[in-house]
Scaffold this motif. Structure first.
Motif, PDB file in Angstrom:
ATOM      1  N   GLY A   1      32.804  28.129  27.078  1.00  0.00           N
ATOM      2  CA  GLY A   1      32.222  28.697  28.290  1.00  0.00           C
ATOM      3  C   GLY A   1      33.294  29.230  29.220  1.00  0.00           C
ATOM      4  N   LEU A   2      33.132  30.464  29.683  1.00  0.00           N
ATOM      5  CA  LEU A   2      34.125  31.089  30.561  1.00  0.00           C
ATOM      6  C   LEU A   2      33.474  31.656  31.819  1.00  0.00           C
ATOM      7  CD1 LEU A   2      36.301  32.999  27.945  1.00  0.00           C
ATOM      8  CD2 LEU A   2      36.738  30.782  28.961  1.00  0.00           C
ATOM      9  N   GLY A   3      32.442  31.010  32.297  1.00  0.00           N
ATOM     10  CA  GLY A   3      31.787  31.511  33.498  1.00  0.00           C
ATOM     11  C   GLY A   3      30.672  32.482  33.152  1.00  0.00           C
ATOM     12  N   LYS A   4      30.913  33.739  33.438  1.00  0.00           N
ATOM     13  CA  LYS A   4      29.875  34.744  33.187  1.00  0.00           C
ATOM     14  C   LYS A   4      29.759  35.103  31.707  1.00  0.00           C
ATOM     15  CE  LYS A   4      29.186  35.676  37.641  1.00  0.00           C
ATOM     16  NZ  LYS A   4      27.925  35.545  38.358  1.00  0.00           N
ATOM     17  N   THR A   5      30.799  34.796  30.945  1.00  0.00           N
ATOM     18  CA  THR A   5      30.770  35.070  29.505  1.00  0.00           C
ATOM     19  C   THR A   5      31.195  33.812  28.761  1.00  0.00           C
ATOM     20  OG1 THR A   5      33.066  35.811  29.387  1.00  0.00           O
ATOM     21  CG2 THR A   5      31.404  37.482  29.881  1.00  0.00           C
ATOM     22  N   PHE A   6      31.135  33.891  27.439  1.00  0.00           N
ATOM     23  CA  PHE A   6      31.693  32.806  26.635  1.00  0.00           C
ATOM     24  C   PHE A   6      32.366  33.397  25.406  1.00  0.00           C
ATOM     25  CE2 PHE A   6      27.334  33.438  25.224  1.00  0.00           C
ATOM     26  CZ  PHE A   6      27.409  33.406  23.837  1.00  0.00           C
TER      27      PHE A   6
ATOM     28  N   THR B   1      37.698  43.004  33.978  1.00  0.00           N
ATOM     29  CA  THR B   1      36.963  42.281  32.943  1.00  0.00           C
ATOM     30  C   THR B   1      37.787  42.237  31.658  1.00  0.00           C
ATOM     31  OG1 THR B   1      35.008  43.305  33.917  1.00  0.00           O
ATOM     32  CG2 THR B   1      34.690  42.093  31.868  1.00  0.00           C
ATOM     33  N   PHE B   2      37.834  41.070  31.037  1.00  0.00           N
ATOM     34  CA  PHE B   2      38.560  40.838  29.780  1.00  0.00           C
ATOM     35  C   PHE B   2      40.085  40.870  29.949  1.00  0.00           C
ATOM     36  CE2 PHE B   2      34.679  43.161  28.094  1.00  0.00           C
ATOM     37  CZ  PHE B   2      33.966  41.990  27.934  1.00  0.00           C
ATOM     38  N   SER B   3      40.581  40.945  31.192  1.00  0.00           N
ATOM     39  CA  SER B   3      42.030  40.947  31.371  1.00  0.00           C
ATOM     40  C   SER B   3      42.589  39.574  31.025  1.00  0.00           C
ATOM     41  CB  SER B   3      42.390  41.293  32.819  1.00  0.00           C
ATOM     42  OG  SER B   3      41.982  40.243  33.679  1.00  0.00           O
ATOM     43  N   GLU B   4      43.882  39.543  30.707  1.00  0.00           N
ATOM     44  CA  GLU B   4      44.506  38.290  30.286  1.00  0.00           C
ATOM     45  C   GLU B   4      44.531  37.283  31.426  1.00  0.00           C
ATOM     46  OE1 GLU B   4      48.257  38.870  28.409  1.00  0.00           O
ATOM     47  OE2 GLU B   4      48.711  36.716  28.450  1.00  0.00           O
ATOM     48  N   GLU B   5      44.787  37.801  32.607  1.00  0.00           N
ATOM     49  CA  GLU B   5      44.880  36.913  33.764  1.00  0.00           C
ATOM     50  C   GLU B   5      43.549  36.212  34.011  1.00  0.00           C
ATOM     51  OE1 GLU B   5      45.865  38.999  37.266  1.00  0.00           O
ATOM     52  OE2 GLU B   5      46.196  37.206  38.474  1.00  0.00           O
ATOM     53  N   GLN B   6      42.480  37.010  33.957  1.00  0.00           N
ATOM     54  CA  GLN B   6      41.164  36.436  34.181  1.00  0.00           C
ATOM     55  C   GLN B   6      40.836  35.406  33.106  1.00  0.00           C
ATOM     56  OE1 GLN B   6      37.570  38.600  33.240  1.00  0.00           O
ATOM     57  NE2 GLN B   6      36.854  38.425  35.338  1.00  0.00           N
ATOM     58  N   GLU B   7      41.174  35.759  31.880  1.00  0.00           N
ATOM     59  CA  GLU B   7      40.832  34.887  30.769  1.00  0.00           C
ATOM     60  C   GLU B   7      41.560  33.546  30.865  1.00  0.00           C
ATOM     61  OE1 GLU B   7      41.517  36.490  26.771  1.00  0.00           O
ATOM     62  OE2 GLU B   7      41.064  34.429  26.179  1.00  0.00           O
ATOM     63  N   THR B   8      42.818  33.605  31.290  1.00  0.00           N
ATOM     64  CA  THR B   8      43.593  32.372  31.387  1.00  0.00           C
ATOM     65  C   THR B   8      42.960  31.400  32.373  1.00  0.00           C
ATOM     66  OG1 THR B   8      45.612  33.609  30.928  1.00  0.00           O
ATOM     67  CG2 THR B   8      45.852  31.425  31.891  1.00  0.00           C
ATOM     68  N   ILE B   9      42.625  31.902  33.535  1.00  0.00           N
ATOM     69  CA  ILE B   9      42.007  31.031  34.530  1.00  0.00           C
ATOM     70  C   ILE B   9      40.660  30.509  34.015  1.00  0.00           C
ATOM     71  CG2 ILE B   9      41.123  30.914  36.882  1.00  0.00           C
ATOM     72  CD1 ILE B   9      43.129  32.954  37.677  1.00  0.00           C
ATOM     73  N   ASN B  10      39.916  31.388  33.393  1.00  0.00           N
ATOM     74  CA  ASN B  10      38.624  30.985  32.860  1.00  0.00           C
ATOM     75  C   ASN B  10      38.752  29.801  31.910  1.00  0.00           C
ATOM     76  OD1 ASN B  10      37.175  32.881  34.240  1.00  0.00           O
ATOM     77  ND2 ASN B  10      37.115  34.355  32.568  1.00  0.00           N
ATOM     78  N   HIS B  11      39.787  29.862  31.055  1.00  0.00           N
ATOM     79  CA  HIS B  11      39.958  28.794  30.082  1.00  0.00           C
ATOM     80  C   HIS B  11      40.276  27.469  30.746  1.00  0.00           C
ATOM     81  CE1 HIS B  11      40.028  31.632  26.680  1.00  0.00           C
ATOM     82  NE2 HIS B  11      39.714  30.578  25.985  1.00  0.00           N
ATOM     83  N   PHE B  12      41.093  27.518  31.795  1.00  0.00           N
ATOM     84  CA  PHE B  12      41.501  26.258  32.394  1.00  0.00           C
ATOM     85  C   PHE B  12      40.421  25.656  33.276  1.00  0.00           C
ATOM     86  CE2 PHE B  12      45.908  27.742  31.521  1.00  0.00           C
ATOM     87  CZ  PHE B  12      46.225  26.702  30.680  1.00  0.00           C
ATOM     88  N   VAL B  13      39.592  26.479  33.849  1.00  0.00           N
ATOM     89  CA  VAL B  13      38.569  25.955  34.743  1.00  0.00           C
ATOM     90  C   VAL B  13      37.227  25.800  34.028  1.00  0.00           C
ATOM     91  CG1 VAL B  13      37.304  26.301  36.881  1.00  0.00           C
ATOM     92  CG2 VAL B  13      39.713  26.967  36.746  1.00  0.00           C
ATOM     93  N   PHE B  14      36.661  26.909  33.577  1.00  0.00           N
ATOM     94  CA  PHE B  14      35.297  26.865  33.058  1.00  0.00           C
ATOM     95  C   PHE B  14      35.201  26.195  31.693  1.00  0.00           C
ATOM     96  CE2 PHE B  14      35.374  30.630  35.864  1.00  0.00           C
ATOM     97  CZ  PHE B  14      34.475  30.191  36.801  1.00  0.00           C
TER      98      PHE B  14
ATOM     99  N   LEU C   1      36.680  35.777  40.806  1.00  0.00           N
ATOM    100  CA  LEU C   1      37.388  36.210  39.599  1.00  0.00           C
ATOM    101  C   LEU C   1      36.889  37.551  39.098  1.00  0.00           C
ATOM    102  CD1 LEU C   1      37.685  32.859  37.636  1.00  0.00           C
ATOM    103  CD2 LEU C   1      39.489  34.152  38.753  1.00  0.00           C
ATOM    104  N   GLU C   2      35.720  37.942  39.528  1.00  0.00           N
ATOM    105  CA  GLU C   2      35.200  39.234  39.061  1.00  0.00           C
ATOM    106  C   GLU C   2      35.915  40.404  39.706  1.00  0.00           C
ATOM    107  OE1 GLU C   2      30.940  39.325  39.392  1.00  0.00           O
ATOM    108  OE2 GLU C   2      30.788  38.646  37.314  1.00  0.00           O
TER     109      GLU C   2
END
Lengths: 162, 162
Positions: free
Chosen positions: A116-121, B69-82, B64-65
């Motif tokens: 799970g990544l928030g708005k996407t997975f 979208t799909f940027s590396e920076e966004q993805e990294t944070i997504n992984h650690f939090v969500f 974060l939006e």
DNA sequence: TCCTATCCCACGATATACCATAAATTCCCA
DNA sequence: TGGGAATTTATGGTATATCGTGGGATAGGA
């Protein structure tokens, strides 16, 4: 709109069926299309699948309209996202069928990790994901990637912002 | 929106259930999702859990939006939090179930310390927390911790302006 | 016909609901 | 001011429902 949270590893049976985690389904409950959209994740090495609900794709499509029509950039995304996407409805127990080519591209055989990544997975072959997350962690060592973002969220204003 | 205040130690039973302190629940009473979100605190050494309500996470997601979208920076944070987060609803007496892997990562077995930190809170194994707070105290010895000027925080709110 | 996808069951594990008790707190009234 | 009575809170055990999983039956397409 719900968020996709946590990471779950589910089994893929001999027919290619996997249960979509219950909380992921709950996040998409109010959507019209009951199912998920999957498309290849990384454009360089197709090692995982990106997943979302139908409404997210529609918003993404709307965002792409800000790019020049028929531009190379727009066309690239169209091909990698929309052309390669699979619209997968749930069966009656909440499972989807993973398309064969997606299983082959990602190396998924008997297990799939739903991340799970928030708005996407994302959907990964579990061991591959383990390596990925280890690399991510090593790269961000010492830094605390969550801190600045949390300060952003803590700000009182953004509730009614648009 | 209420604030999480004070520190409470509650018991964790054999099933991994813990009561969320009543005043923490009161701080989240008006939220839609009745429960809390937990995710690993320090990304390097997962020795405690960060906690918040669903709306906090949604605001974080909205922030974060603003990243591509799909940027590396966004993805990294997504992984650690969500990806590492768990959405834990209360049972009817205000308890949550701590996921097994979170108990193992933090060393929580029979007790959990809920530490209110204003907009968020933390969950610790009580002894570990004691060491942490002792270290903090030693580090700030002699110095006097200060917070940003209150006038600064009050400014953005036009409601009660003089 | 064969192959594949969808539907329909059935089962085990486990999380959630439902109870019941005890401690602590607040409230009320003498 | 003090002493109950009524609430709230924390905690424990048991029952029920949900979820993930597997297999077989059925329908549709090549």
């Amino acid at each position: 709109m719900g968020l996709f949270l946590s990471t779950v590893i589910n089994k893929v049976d001999s027919k290619g069926r996997v249960s979509v985690p219950a909380n992921f389904r709950a996040a998409l409950k109010q959507e019209e299309f009951q199912g998920v959209i999957l498309f290849p994740g990384n454009t360089d090495q197709h090692e995982f699948l990106e997943g979302c609900g139908m409404e997210f794709l529609e918003r993404l499509s709307a965002g792409l309209e800000t790019l020049p029509t028929f531009s190379e950039e727009q066309e690239t995304i169209n091909h990698f996202v929309f052309a390669a996407a699979a619209q997968l409805p749930y069966d009656q127990t909440g499972r989807i069928m993973l398309p064969r080519e997606m299983m082959e591209a990602t190396g998924i055989t008997t297990q799939a990790a739903f991340v799970g990544l928030g708005k996407t997975f994302q959907v990964w072959e579990p061991e591959t994901y383990q390596q990925h997350i280890t690399a991510l962690r090593a790269r961000s060592k010492g830094r605390r990637p969550t801190a600045p973002a949390l300060a952003e969220a803590a700000r009182p204003a953004p509730k009614g912002a648009s």
